[in-house]
Scaffold this active site. Structure first.
Site, PDB file in Angstrom:
ATOM      1  CG  PHE A 412      22.876  -2.748  20.763  1.00  0.00           C
ATOM      2  CD1 PHE A 412      22.907  -3.753  19.820  1.00  0.00           C
ATOM      3  CD2 PHE A 412      23.766  -1.688  20.657  1.00  0.00           C
ATOM      4  CE1 PHE A 412      23.821  -3.704  18.775  1.00  0.00           C
ATOM      5  CE2 PHE A 412      24.681  -1.637  19.626  1.00  0.00           C
ATOM      6  CZ  PHE A 412      24.705  -2.645  18.671  1.00  0.00           C
ATOM      7  CG  ASP A 413      16.166  -5.145  24.870  1.00  0.00           C
ATOM      8  OD1 ASP A 413      16.388  -4.578  25.977  1.00  0.00           O
ATOM      9  OD2 ASP A 413      15.399  -6.110  24.735  1.00  0.00           O
ATOM     10  N   GLY A 414      18.981  -5.062  25.996  1.00  0.00           N
ATOM     11  CA  GLY A 414      19.951  -5.852  26.739  1.00  0.00           C
ATOM     12  C   GLY A 414      19.748  -7.328  26.607  1.00  0.00           C
ATOM     13  CG  PHE A 529      19.769  -4.444  16.705  1.00  0.00           C
ATOM     14  CD1 PHE A 529      19.534  -5.268  15.616  1.00  0.00           C
ATOM     15  CD2 PHE A 529      20.726  -3.453  16.612  1.00  0.00           C
ATOM     16  CE1 PHE A 529      20.252  -5.103  14.450  1.00  0.00           C
ATOM     17  CE2 PHE A 529      21.450  -3.280  15.446  1.00  0.00           C
ATOM     18  CZ  PHE A 529      21.206  -4.105  14.352  1.00  0.00           C
TER      19      PHE A 529
END
Length: 554
Positions: A412-414, A529
């Site tokens: 995941f991106d933040g 993502f």
């Protein structure tokens, strides 16, 4: 009186004496014959009652051939015309010897003669003078034939004594002949009893087969059924589709909706649809419905989800909190045959399909209780985001990459993925310096949640199920945070936010603006993502399968 009269009287008296003498002899012969007949009759009756054959002294001294009552020699003792030895006629010599031995004394004879009346004497003379009937050539002085009843009884008793076994078989044979049986035609070839009983069954057979044979037949059928299903079960256990589990209930499952273009490579069909129209596209799909589709960008991700379900079922056989994959597409129902064939070919556990026939399937996402929607069409993803459903556009990698088959890896991106896009607005409006100051000032303030925060919560909930079974090191789910943030200036707020949410991230990678592609090659996630296309394109170059979240920045 004169002498002539005296002489006449003497002659008359002599004639009377002669007549009396003749009468005496005649009477004596008749009496001896009657006494002999009465004795023979009594002996014959005694022999019939006791079952013992009468035999004379002459027959004991010299054996004579057996004769019947008429004097004929009997050659076969079992013939219908045979007579027992007790009923044969005596010879002339035997009669005379017996009559001689049975003569009475003279005194008794005279007294009997004197006591007989003249009428009785005349009747006896008439009886003795009558000739015997010429029907049968019987010997002289023979006894009359035995009555029919006594004859048959004496014959049967004599046969029973001579050969009792043959007599018993004869009775059994006669009794069998008296029974009446239904006509039966013998079969031309041998058949089993179960086959013959349907053709030659009688009431006795039906009565006998009413209970025991039926029970035995039912038991045999049950044993055959058990053996058959055991063999079928063994056969299905050896095939991949034999132990196909039941899908979880939608209200408990984590529903992942995947489009057909994201799951399979349908570039050729898409090209025909855009260039030649819907009818040609339909014809192409129907013609190639037995041609298996190649895997698409979401294929490996779906396979990894199934592996997690299998591990959960091993630890929790009745677990319902599982991943449930739904194939969501706007294809026509006739195209579904090719999709079903491809799903079964690869052993994918996809039981729920949604084929909308040209209409957008976004309206069915909430009805299917969708938690995450993955598609290759960015417009449909944008529609799903507007409906408040976590969605992402799938992109395949530019080159092949080896993926782990025993562990689901999700990166995941933040910002704008797990968290809100608040920091994105500050950076674009005021620059990085203002952004770092803002993050240091609000370090203890949790960030707002992003679109995929719910999916990370689902993954964390499943992870805790493995942790409860002491499977932390062997957990089939691993999560990654790959962000462009700097750990020193803005990383503390991210970690504190995850802690406040009660979520755990397995690996956190702060790149401080460096490219993400090399890091993703090392991680080899099944899906990554991110909300920035330049990060997506950079990851694609390294073969990473990415999903653009399409967050609208207001």
């Amino acid at each position: 009186m004169s002498q002539t009269s005296l002489k006449q009287k003497k002659k008359v008296s002599e004639i009377k004496k002669l007549i009396n003498t003749l009468c005496f002899h005649i009477k004596n012969d008749t009496g001896s014959k009657n006494s002999k007949d009465s004795i023979d009759t009594e002996k014959r009756k005694d022999s019939e009652k006791s079952g013992v054959r009468l035999s004379t002294q002459e027959s004991q001294e010299s054996p004579l051939p057996k004769t019947d009552s008429r004097g004929y020699v009997v050659r076969n003792q079992w013939s219908r015309t045979s007579r027992s030895p007790s009923t044969r006629a005596p010879s002339v010599d035997e009669t005379r010897s017996k009559s001689a031995s049975l003569k009475l004394p003279a005194s008794s004879t005279t007294s009997r003669t004197s006591s007989t009346s003249p009428s009785q004497q005349d009747s006896q003379k008439e009886l003795s003078a009558q000739p015997s009937p010429p029907t049968s050539p019987m010997p002289l002085d023979s006894s009359p034939p035995t009555p029919p009843e006594s004859y048959s009884q004496s014959r049967r008793s004599s046969k029973m004594q001579e050969n009792p076994e043959a007599w018993a078989h004869g009775i059994a044979r006669d009794s069998m002949q008296l029974r009446e049986y239904p006509p039966r035609t013998p079969p031309t070839e041998w058949k089993s009893y179960a086959q013959r009983k349907t053709t030659y069954s009688t009431q006795l057979d039906r009565d006998c087969l009413s209970e025991l044979p039926r029970q035995q037949q039912l038991e045999e059928e049950e044993e055959e059924d058990e053996a058959y299903w055991a063999s079928v079960r063994t056969l299905y256990e050896k095939t991949p589709s034999c132990s196909r589990p039941r899908p979880p209930k939608p209200k408990h499952a984590i529903t992942i909706a995947v489009s057909s273009r994201a799951l399979f490579n349908m570039v050729d069909g898409r090209k025909i649809f855009e260039e030649e129209g819907l009818e040609k596209y339909m014809e192409y799909q129907l013609t190639n419905e037995n041609v298996i589709l190649t895997p698409g960008p979401a294929f490996r991700f779906v396979k990894a989800l199934q592996h997690v379900n299998a591990r959960l079922r091993e630890l929790y056989p009745n677990e319902q909190d599982l991943f449930d994959i739904v194939l969501m597409t706007n294809n026509h129902a006739q195209v579904g045959v090719r999709l079903i064939n491809s799903v079964n070919h690869y052993g994918l556990l996809i039981d729920r399909f949604c084929l909308t026939g040209g209409k957008s399937p976004i309206g069915y996402l909430k009805a299917y209780l969708t938690n995450l929607y993955l598609s290759a069409d960015s417009e449909k993803v944008q529609e799903a985001i507007q409906e408040g459903i976590a969605s992402a556009t799938m992109f395949d990698g530019a080159k092949d990459m080896a993926y782990c088959d025993t562990q689901l890896r999700v990166a995941f991106d933040g910002d704008a993925v797990l968290f809100s896009d608040e920091s994105e607005h500050i950076t674009k409006e005021h620059g990085l310096d203002k952004f770092f100051q803002h993050e240091a000032l609000f370090e203890n303030k949790p960030l707002a949640q992003g679109p995929l925060k719910g999916f990370l919560e689902d993954l964390g909930r499943l992870q805790k199920k493995f942790y409860a079974k002491d499977e932390r090191l062997l957990c089939p789910i691993r999560t990654y945070l790959v962000t462009a943030r700097s750990a020193a200036s803005s990383g503390a707020r991210v970690l504190k936010t995850l802690r406040r949410w009660g979520l755990e991230i397995d690996e956190a990678l702060f790149l401080a603006g460096a490219p993400k592609g090399p890091i993703l090659v090392k991680i080899r996630p099944h899906i990554f993502f991110d909300d920035h296309m330049f990060h997506i394109e950079g990851a694609q170059k390294f073969g990473t399968i990415t999903a653009h979240t399409n967050i609208l920045i207001k």
